[in-house]
Design a protein around this motif. Structure first.
Motif, PDB file in Angstrom:
ATOM      1  N   ASN A   1       0.812  -1.216   0.000  1.00  0.00           N
ATOM      2  CA  ASN A   1       0.000   0.000   0.000  1.00  0.00           C
ATOM      3  C   ASN A   1       0.849   1.272   0.000  1.00  0.00           C
ATOM      4  N   GLU A   2       2.180   1.135   0.133  1.00  0.00           N
ATOM      5  CA  GLU A   2       3.065   2.296   0.111  1.00  0.00           C
ATOM      6  C   GLU A   2       3.951   2.321  -1.135  1.00  0.00           C
ATOM      7  N   VAL A   3       3.808   1.321  -1.989  1.00  0.00           N
ATOM      8  CA  VAL A   3       4.644   1.238  -3.190  1.00  0.00           C
ATOM      9  C   VAL A   3       4.141   2.222  -4.241  1.00  0.00           C
ATOM     10  N   ARG A   4       5.040   3.025  -4.770  1.00  0.00           N
ATOM     11  CA  ARG A   4       4.714   3.906  -5.887  1.00  0.00           C
ATOM     12  C   ARG A   4       5.015   3.167  -7.189  1.00  0.00           C
ATOM     13  N   TYR A   5       4.061   3.172  -8.091  1.00  0.00           N
ATOM     14  CA  TYR A   5       4.240   2.453  -9.346  1.00  0.00           C
ATOM     15  C   TYR A   5       3.618   3.247 -10.479  1.00  0.00           C
ATOM     16  N   LEU A   6       3.957   2.877 -11.689  1.00  0.00           N
ATOM     17  CA  LEU A   6       3.436   3.527 -12.886  1.00  0.00           C
ATOM     18  C   LEU A   6       2.436   2.587 -13.547  1.00  0.00           C
ATOM     19  N   ASP A   7       1.231   3.074 -13.758  1.00  0.00           N
ATOM     20  CA  ASP A   7       0.182   2.286 -14.403  1.00  0.00           C
ATOM     21  C   ASP A   7       0.074   2.740 -15.856  1.00  0.00           C
TER      22      ASP A   7
ATOM     23  N   LEU B   1       3.516  10.997 -17.680  1.00  0.00           N
ATOM     24  CA  LEU B   1       4.675  11.890 -17.822  1.00  0.00           C
ATOM     25  C   LEU B   1       4.875  12.727 -16.569  1.00  0.00           C
ATOM     26  N   GLU B   2       3.758  13.244 -16.020  1.00  0.00           N
ATOM     27  CA  GLU B   2       3.857  14.042 -14.798  1.00  0.00           C
ATOM     28  C   GLU B   2       4.429  13.221 -13.652  1.00  0.00           C
ATOM     29  N   GLN B   3       4.010  11.982 -13.541  1.00  0.00           N
ATOM     30  CA  GLN B   3       4.513  11.109 -12.483  1.00  0.00           C
ATOM     31  C   GLN B   3       5.992  10.799 -12.679  1.00  0.00           C
ATOM     32  N   LEU B   4       6.396  10.586 -13.923  1.00  0.00           N
ATOM     33  CA  LEU B   4       7.804  10.291 -14.206  1.00  0.00           C
ATOM     34  C   LEU B   4       8.700  11.482 -13.893  1.00  0.00           C
ATOM     35  N   ARG B   5       8.218  12.697 -14.197  1.00  0.00           N
ATOM     36  CA  ARG B   5       9.035  13.903 -13.967  1.00  0.00           C
ATOM     37  C   ARG B   5       9.182  14.215 -12.473  1.00  0.00           C
ATOM     38  N   ASN B   6       8.183  13.839 -11.679  1.00  0.00           N
ATOM     39  CA  ASN B   6       8.192  14.198 -10.259  1.00  0.00           C
ATOM     40  C   ASN B   6       8.521  13.035  -9.327  1.00  0.00           C
ATOM     41  N   SER B   7       8.874  11.893  -9.886  1.00  0.00           N
ATOM     42  CA  SER B   7       9.148  10.734  -9.037  1.00  0.00           C
ATOM     43  C   SER B   7      10.423  10.935  -8.224  1.00  0.00           C
ATOM     44  N   PRO B   8      10.378  10.678  -6.907  1.00  0.00           N
ATOM     45  CA  PRO B   8      11.591  10.791  -6.085  1.00  0.00           C
ATOM     46  C   PRO B   8      12.486   9.560  -6.177  1.00  0.00           C
ATOM     47  N   HIS B   9      12.043   8.534  -6.900  1.00  0.00           N
ATOM     48  CA  HIS B   9      12.773   7.279  -6.981  1.00  0.00           C
ATOM     49  C   HIS B   9      13.466   7.145  -8.338  1.00  0.00           C
ATOM     50  N   THR B  10      14.505   6.340  -8.372  1.00  0.00           N
ATOM     51  CA  THR B  10      15.229   6.111  -9.629  1.00  0.00           C
ATOM     52  C   THR B  10      14.685   4.906 -10.383  1.00  0.00           C
ATOM     53  N   ARG B  11      13.910   4.051  -9.692  1.00  0.00           N
ATOM     54  CA  ARG B  11      13.306   2.881 -10.328  1.00  0.00           C
ATOM     55  C   ARG B  11      11.843   2.787  -9.933  1.00  0.00           C
ATOM     56  N   LEU B  12      11.005   2.448 -10.905  1.00  0.00           N
ATOM     57  CA  LEU B  12       9.577   2.331 -10.648  1.00  0.00           C
ATOM     58  C   LEU B  12       9.051   1.021 -11.241  1.00  0.00           C
ATOM     59  N   PRO B  13       8.259   0.279 -10.468  1.00  0.00           N
ATOM     60  CA  PRO B  13       7.550  -0.861 -11.072  1.00  0.00           C
ATOM     61  C   PRO B  13       6.496  -0.324 -12.046  1.00  0.00           C
ATOM     62  N   VAL B  14       6.386  -0.958 -13.161  1.00  0.00           N
ATOM     63  CA  VAL B  14       5.382  -0.575 -14.157  1.00  0.00           C
ATOM     64  C   VAL B  14       4.379  -1.709 -14.271  1.00  0.00           C
ATOM     65  N   CYS B  15       3.103  -1.393 -14.126  1.00  0.00           N
ATOM     66  CA  CYS B  15       2.088  -2.438 -14.138  1.00  0.00           C
ATOM     67  C   CYS B  15       0.919  -2.034 -15.047  1.00  0.00           C
TER      68      CYS B  15
ATOM     69  N   TYR C   1       1.506 -17.364  -2.026  1.00  0.00           N
ATOM     70  CA  TYR C   1       0.552 -17.583  -3.105  1.00  0.00           C
ATOM     71  C   TYR C   1       0.970 -16.911  -4.411  1.00  0.00           C
ATOM     72  N   GLY C   2       2.129 -16.242  -4.384  1.00  0.00           N
ATOM     73  CA  GLY C   2       2.607 -15.563  -5.583  1.00  0.00           C
ATOM     74  C   GLY C   2       2.063 -14.164  -5.747  1.00  0.00           C
ATOM     75  N   ASP C   3       1.321 -13.663  -4.773  1.00  0.00           N
ATOM     76  CA  ASP C   3       0.763 -12.313  -4.854  1.00  0.00           C
ATOM     77  C   ASP C   3       1.802 -11.285  -4.414  1.00  0.00           C
ATOM     78  N   THR C   4       1.788 -10.134  -5.054  1.00  0.00           N
ATOM     79  CA  THR C   4       2.718  -9.062  -4.709  1.00  0.00           C
ATOM     80  C   THR C   4       2.356  -8.456  -3.359  1.00  0.00           C
ATOM     81  N   VAL C   5       3.335  -8.414  -2.454  1.00  0.00           N
ATOM     82  CA  VAL C   5       3.083  -7.845  -1.122  1.00  0.00           C
ATOM     83  C   VAL C   5       3.946  -6.612  -0.854  1.00  0.00           C
ATOM     84  N   GLY C   6       4.878  -6.302  -1.741  1.00  0.00           N
ATOM     85  CA  GLY C   6       5.727  -5.135  -1.554  1.00  0.00           C
ATOM     86  C   GLY C   6       6.940  -5.192  -2.444  1.00  0.00           C
ATOM     87  N   LEU C   7       7.904  -4.343  -2.152  1.00  0.00           N
ATOM     88  CA  LEU C   7       9.172  -4.383  -2.876  1.00  0.00           C
ATOM     89  C   LEU C   7      10.312  -4.095  -1.910  1.00  0.00           C
TER      90      LEU C   7
END
Length: 422
Positions: free
Chosen positions: A212-218, A227-241, A308-314
């Motif tokens: 629930n705290e993971v920032r990702y790109l949809d 584009l706005e999210q990419l320009r303002n992201s504080p992280h160098t890597r983002l999960p894309v889903c 169960y193979g479900d994503t729980v975080g990073l």
């Protein structure tokens, strides 16, 4: 022996007492010397340390040598003391000499040198190494004979002298060693070493960024929003889903696209060609193993999944290194924004705050359990859904529920630690 001057007998007795003291003190110093510092000195080429290590390499021979020498000089000293007593007091002097010699040996040849050696083992061990090494070369045949019979006797008793125990320290023993030698380390350095030793007992789930705290790109979002999210992201890597974190299609390295963001030809399709394949890890992986896996895969970020193979975080390399040396990036420390000190000494804490992070950052000692967040710890303790104004004692800390939302504790007040028995 009547023609031997009394002064010569006294001089001989003093020499024998000194030799007895040397054997007693030497034995204690050699057995009490710090083996790990000794190995360090050997590695840097210290001659005295090499001599001592050679003696300690075969402790059975060393003990036999010391006992041979000590018993010989003590028996000879006893004989000379008896002669002196007979000269001075006649037949009654035998008992007097035995008492006086026992007291003298105990004070000057046993207790005093052994106490001194225990206080300064390294300095005296190097001195003892000189004369014991020389004596070993002379008396080695006799030492071997004594060892042969003593070893045979031990075997008859069911003891196998060659079955030496391991000299390796366990993790708990290393931690104790660090605590005892704490004055040799800066508090920060000692803390890092202790956390490093605890790394094997901590798993990925304990340090990961929860779902629930993971920032990702949809990629189903509007392109302008992406584009706005990419320009303002504080992280160098983002999960894309696509849609949610349950459908991750890759990981985007933002440094690879910074020069493309200003171009008009950069679009969603171009973005997808730059995605790296997601790297998945189970939530129960130890941090030691995960750090090695990051190194082997040359990866910095991994998606954490449950049984169960479900994503729980990073989890990232920085999360694991932060567990060892503390937070070191320029990003704000999440737990700091979750804690708000109050004038009365208490703190308002977000229910989503990690219990481990609170303990590490705030210096608290909240109990660790299966629950990872403060909300989970409170629910686990109460075994019920609390309402505002509910109070409880979490470990030694008084906790008051301040705000809830649905079935979740949003904010809790944590007071100062209570003393035992208060």
């Amino acid at each position: 022996m009547d023609d031997v001057p009394l002064a010569l007998l006294f001089a001989s007795l003093l020499i024998l007492l000194a030799l007895s003291a040397m054997f007693s003190g030497g034995e204690t110093a050699l057995m009490a010397v710090n083996r790990y510092r000794l190995r360090h000195l050997v590695r840097i080429g210290h001659t005295g340390a090499r001599r001592v290590e050679e003696l300690l390499r075969q402790p059975d021979r060393l003990i036999s040598l010391v006992l041979l020498g000590n018993n010989f000089v003590n028996v000879l000293a006893s004989s000379i003391a008896t002669l002196i007593a007979l000269r001075l007091w006649g037949e009654a002097g035998i008992a007097i000499g035995a008492v006086l010699l026992t007291i003298t040996l105990l004070i000057f040849s046993e207790v005093t040198p052994k106490t001194l050696a225990a206080l300064h083992p390294e300095r005296l061990a190097f001195v003892a190494g000189y004369y014991l090494s020389a004596l070993m070369a002379v008396l080695l045949p006799l030492v071997l004979v004594v060892n042969f019979f003593s070893t045979g006797l031990l075997r008859l008793l069911g003891v196998h002298p060659q079955a030496n125990g391991s000299n390796q320290l366990t993790r708990e023993e290393l931690k104790t060693l660090l605590f005892e030698a704490g004055h040799h380390f800066a508090p920060r350095h000692r803390g890092m070493l202790l956390r490093l030793l605890d790394l094997e007992s901590v798993v990925v789930e304990d340090v990961m960024v929860h779902r629930n705290e993971v920032r990702y790109l949809d990629i189903d979002d509007n392109w302008s929003d992406q584009l706005e999210q990419l320009r303002n992201s504080p992280h160098t890597r983002l999960p894309v889903c696509r849609g949610s974190l349950d459908n991750i299609i890759g990981v985007l390295h933002l440094r690879q696209i910074m020069h493309l963001l200003a171009g008009d030809d950069f679009d969603g399709e171009s973005l997808q060609t730059l995605l790296e394949e997601p790297y998945y890890v189970p939530e129960g992986t130890s941090l030691t193993q995960q750090l090695l896996q990051f190194q082997a895969h040359r990866a910095h970020l991994a998606i954490v999944v449950d049984e169960y193979g479900d994503t729980v975080g990073l989890v990232t390399v920085e999360d694991i290194l932060g567990e060892i040396i503390g937070e070191f990036t320029d990003n704000p420390i999440a737990v700091k924004s979750d804690v708000h000190p109050q004038p009365d000494g208490s703190c308002l804490v977000a229910g989503s705050a990690s219990v481990r992070e609170l303990n590490r950052t705030m210096g608290w000692d909240l109990p660790l359990s299966d629950a990872k967040t403060l909300n989970g710890a409170i629910l686990e303790h109460l075994e019920d859904i609390p309402t505002p104004a509910t109070s409880l004692l979490l470990g030694d800390y008084p906790v008051e529920i301040v705000q809830t939302r649905g079935n979740v504790v949003q904010v809790a007040r944590i007071g100062a630690r209570m003393k035992r028995g208060s």
